[in-house]
Write a protein that holds these residues in place. Structure first.
Motif, PDB file in Angstrom:
ATOM      1  N   LYS A 281      -9.496 -49.226   3.631  1.00 45.93           N
ATOM      2  CA  LYS A 281      -8.797 -48.161   2.919  1.00 45.93           C
ATOM      3  C   LYS A 281      -9.019 -48.304   1.430  1.00 45.93           C
ATOM      4  N   SER A 282      -9.195 -47.169   0.753  1.00 46.82           N
ATOM      5  CA  SER A 282      -9.430 -47.168  -0.687  1.00 46.82           C
ATOM      6  C   SER A 282      -8.167 -47.506  -1.448  1.00 46.82           C
ATOM      7  N   ALA A 283      -8.324 -48.226  -2.534  1.00 47.16           N
ATOM      8  CA  ALA A 283      -7.190 -48.527  -3.414  1.00 47.16           C
ATOM      9  C   ALA A 283      -7.234 -47.652  -4.656  1.00 47.16           C
ATOM     10  N   ASP A 284      -8.020 -46.599  -4.626  1.00 46.86           N
ATOM     11  CA  ASP A 284      -8.163 -45.703  -5.769  1.00 46.86           C
ATOM     12  C   ASP A 284      -6.821 -45.101  -6.135  1.00 46.86           C
ATOM     13  N   ARG A 285      -6.432 -45.231  -7.407  1.00 46.17           N
ATOM     14  CA  ARG A 285      -5.132 -44.744  -7.828  1.00 46.17           C
ATOM     15  C   ARG A 285      -5.042 -43.229  -7.821  1.00 46.17           C
ATOM     16  N   SER A 286      -6.173 -42.544  -7.742  1.00 45.58           N
ATOM     17  CA  SER A 286      -6.126 -41.094  -7.727  1.00 45.58           C
ATOM     18  C   SER A 286      -5.661 -40.566  -6.374  1.00 45.58           C
TER      19      SER A 286
ATOM     20  N   THR B 106       4.320 -39.290   0.041  1.00 49.48           N
ATOM     21  CA  THR B 106       4.927 -37.976  -0.173  1.00 49.48           C
ATOM     22  C   THR B 106       6.413 -38.049   0.152  1.00 49.48           C
ATOM     23  N   TYR B 107       7.217 -37.482  -0.737  1.00 44.76           N
ATOM     24  CA  TYR B 107       8.666 -37.419  -0.573  1.00 44.76           C
ATOM     25  C   TYR B 107       9.021 -35.945  -0.358  1.00 44.76           C
ATOM     26  N   ASN B 108       9.341 -35.581   0.872  1.00 42.28           N
ATOM     27  CA  ASN B 108       9.594 -34.187   1.222  1.00 42.28           C
ATOM     28  C   ASN B 108      11.099 -33.966   1.403  1.00 42.28           C
ATOM     29  N   TRP B 109      11.702 -33.256   0.441  1.00 41.80           N
ATOM     30  CA  TRP B 109      13.157 -33.056   0.450  1.00 41.80           C
ATOM     31  C   TRP B 109      13.630 -32.175   1.612  1.00 41.80           C
ATOM     32  N   PRO B 110      12.999 -31.009   1.873  1.00 40.15           N
ATOM     33  CA  PRO B 110      13.512 -30.155   2.952  1.00 40.15           C
ATOM     34  C   PRO B 110      13.549 -30.854   4.310  1.00 40.15           C
ATOM     35  N   GLN B 111      12.582 -31.735   4.570  1.00 34.55           N
ATOM     36  CA  GLN B 111      12.514 -32.424   5.857  1.00 34.55           C
ATOM     37  C   GLN B 111      13.165 -33.810   5.816  1.00 34.55           C
ATOM     38  N   GLU B 112      13.714 -34.196   4.633  1.00 33.77           N
ATOM     39  CA  GLU B 112      14.328 -35.527   4.489  1.00 33.77           C
ATOM     40  C   GLU B 112      13.344 -36.609   4.962  1.00 33.77           C
ATOM     41  N   ARG B 113      12.073 -36.426   4.585  1.00 34.60           N
ATOM     42  CA  ARG B 113      11.002 -37.278   5.115  1.00 34.60           C
ATOM     43  C   ARG B 113      10.218 -37.945   3.986  1.00 34.60           C
ATOM     44  N   VAL B 114       9.845 -39.206   4.219  1.00 31.10           N
ATOM     45  CA  VAL B 114       8.944 -39.939   3.328  1.00 31.10           C
ATOM     46  C   VAL B 114       7.755 -40.404   4.163  1.00 31.10           C
ATOM     47  N   THR B 115       6.550 -40.097   3.680  1.00 33.01           N
ATOM     48  CA  THR B 115       5.334 -40.454   4.407  1.00 33.01           C
ATOM     49  C   THR B 115       4.431 -41.297   3.528  1.00 33.01           C
ATOM     50  N   ASP B 116       4.016 -42.453   4.040  1.00 30.27           N
ATOM     51  CA  ASP B 116       3.015 -43.262   3.358  1.00 30.27           C
ATOM     52  C   ASP B 116       1.674 -42.971   4.019  1.00 30.27           C
ATOM     53  N   HIS B 117       0.757 -42.348   3.270  1.00 28.96           N
ATOM     54  CA  HIS B 117      -0.500 -41.867   3.844  1.00 28.96           C
ATOM     55  C   HIS B 117      -1.491 -42.992   4.131  1.00 28.96           C
ATOM     56  N   ARG B 118      -1.316 -44.153   3.525  1.00 26.77           N
ATOM     57  CA  ARG B 118      -2.269 -45.249   3.732  1.00 26.77           C
ATOM     58  C   ARG B 118      -2.127 -45.869   5.112  1.00 26.77           C
ATOM     59  N   ILE B 119      -0.890 -45.963   5.605  1.00 22.31           N
ATOM     60  CA  ILE B 119      -0.673 -46.597   6.907  1.00 22.31           C
ATOM     61  C   ILE B 119      -0.137 -45.598   7.931  1.00 22.31           C
ATOM     62  N   GLY B 120      -0.034 -44.311   7.528  1.00 22.92           N
ATOM     63  CA  GLY B 120       0.403 -43.278   8.458  1.00 22.92           C
ATOM     64  C   GLY B 120       1.841 -43.421   8.905  1.00 22.92           C
TER      65      GLY B 120
ATOM     66  N   PHE C  98       9.201 -49.511   3.658  1.00 21.99           N
ATOM     67  CA  PHE C  98       7.802 -49.255   3.324  1.00 21.99           C
ATOM     68  C   PHE C  98       7.158 -50.499   2.711  1.00 21.99           C
ATOM     69  N   VAL C  99       7.908 -51.246   1.907  1.00 15.38           N
ATOM     70  CA  VAL C  99       7.398 -52.490   1.330  1.00 15.38           C
ATOM     71  C   VAL C  99       7.021 -53.471   2.440  1.00 15.38           C
ATOM     72  N   ALA C 100       7.909 -53.595   3.445  1.00 15.87           N
ATOM     73  CA  ALA C 100       7.648 -54.525   4.559  1.00 15.87           C
ATOM     74  C   ALA C 100       6.459 -54.060   5.390  1.00 15.87           C
ATOM     75  N   ALA C 101       6.341 -52.749   5.600  1.00 17.52           N
ATOM     76  CA  ALA C 101       5.224 -52.216   6.400  1.00 17.52           C
ATOM     77  C   ALA C 101       3.895 -52.441   5.693  1.00 17.52           C
ATOM     78  N   MET C 102       3.857 -52.252   4.380  1.00 21.31           N
ATOM     79  CA  MET C 102       2.625 -52.491   3.631  1.00 21.31           C
ATOM     80  C   MET C 102       2.256 -53.971   3.641  1.00 21.31           C
ATOM     81  N   LYS C 103       3.259 -54.826   3.581  1.00 17.83           N
ATOM     82  CA  LYS C 103       3.007 -56.275   3.627  1.00 17.83           C
ATOM     83  C   LYS C 103       2.393 -56.661   4.975  1.00 17.83           C
ATOM     84  N   ARG C 104       2.950 -56.110   6.073  1.00 15.39           N
ATOM     85  CA  ARG C 104       2.405 -56.408   7.400  1.00 15.39           C
ATOM     86  C   ARG C 104       0.971 -55.911   7.523  1.00 15.39           C
TER      87      ARG C 104
END
Length: 335
Positions: free
Chosen positions: A274-279, A284-298, A316-322
């Motif tokens: 997976k790319s670490a490119d900061r761009s 994504t923090y989606n208010w209407p759906q009360e949802r947070v999605t990390d696209h790197r780990i799905g 999310f911190v723990a999931a990225m660490k794993r």
């Protein structure tokens, strides 16, 4: 008297002892599971065997998820480092600035949870209540290793309070996490030579009138080999600005070094990662759906309020660490 070869041999045996113990525990537990599985077919023993079977499955799962990674993943070189976090509002105008303020408070809450000392070095607050950009120091062991996965573009999707038609807006905040380097640590890493640093002092630029700095307290550093430039003018003392500028410069040079080493390892294995490119939009923090999605780990969780105002960010911190540990295990096995 032991020879140097004997001492080295004993040291290597000591280093491999945890691996042997873990493997012995794995094989013993696996064998017990096989025997228990055979008893499940006996009507008289099925009830007792099923309890043991569930317990042994749980033990094997814990060994796989916790024990093996802890042994096989090499110790982090940056585990002792604090973190320097830069937040910059992106697209979205005032809405991006408001979101940046909320993210800043989110990270300050995380610092309290991990008992780090947080110091807001700079903060450009706007009249509308938002923050255009900010720089924060998080001091404490493990701060950099925990926060480094936050580097990237964070996207918010919500209806602004000023939006009359109820239209959903998308805004972004860019986060850059650097290892916070003290002068002694920078020297240990040999990150730069003073012969390669161009130092300039100048008057701080202010709003005018009584706010104009009458002395040359602003400092700008240029690392000639890399072209990295750091300017610091937030303090009235030239000495303080100089110290902070060297700290930021060392942090950026250390990050560049870590990235080079990581890319070299990946290139040598010809392994697509997976790319670490900061761009990249990493979350994504989606208010209407009360949802947070990390696209790197799905990973998507419907816990937005907890992430922004509670302890949900730790999920999310723990999931990225794993995910990082699993990647390192794969690389170790390839070696």
């Amino acid at each position: 008297m032991s020879s140097p070869e004997d001492v080295l041999h004993l040291k290597r045996l000591k280093e491999t002892e945890p691996i042997q113990n873990a493997w012995d525990n794995w094989t013993t537990t696996r064998e017990a599971l096989r025997e228990t599985t055979a008893l499940l077919g006996d009507p008289d023993l099925r009830s007792m065997a099923s309890e043991d079977h569930a317990m042994l499955i749980e033990s094997l799962t814990d060994i796989i998820k916790t024990t093996f990674p802890a042994i096989l993943v090499p110790p982090s070189r940056t585990a002792h480092l604090s973190a320097l976090v830069e937040l910059k509002s992106g697209v979205g105008g005032s809405e991006a600035s408001l979101f940046l303020g909320e993210m800043l408070r989110m990270y300050l809450r995380l610092a309290q949870a991990f008992r780090w000392k947080a110091d807001v070095v700079t903060s450009s607050e706007l009249d509308g209540g938002g923050i255009r950009d900010a720089v924060v120091e998080f001091k404490g062991a493990g701060a950099y290793d925990t926060l480094r996965w936050e580097s990237g573009v964070h996207r918010v999707q919500r209806v602004p309070a000023t939006e009359q038609s109820g239209r959903l807006h998308t805004s972004t905040v860019a986060i850059v996490v650097l290892p916070l380097m003290e002068e002694s640590e920078a020297n240990d890493e040999a990150l730069y030579s003073m012969d390669d640093i161009k130092i300039e002092v100048m008057r701080s630029r202010g709003a005018g009138g009584q706010h104009v700095n009458k002395t040359e307290s602003a400092v700008r550093l240029t690392h000639i080999p890399s072209g990295i430039t750091v300017a610091m003018q937030d303090e009235r003392s030239q000495h303080t600005n100089r110290r902070r500028a060297f700290q930021v410069l060392a942090s950026r040079l250390m990050e560049a070094k870590l990235i080079r080493e990581m890319e070299a390892r990946r290139a040598s294995r010809r392994n697509l990662v997976k790319s670490a490119d900061r761009s990249d939009k990493i979350r994504t923090y989606n208010w209407p759906q009360e949802r947070v999605t990390d696209h790197r780990i799905g990973l998507s969780l419907r816990n937005l309020t907890s992430v922004m105002e509670g302890d949900g960010l730790q999920d999310f911190v723990a999931a990225m660490k794993r995910d990082h540990e699993e990647t390192q295990m794969e690389e170790a096995l390839l070696e």
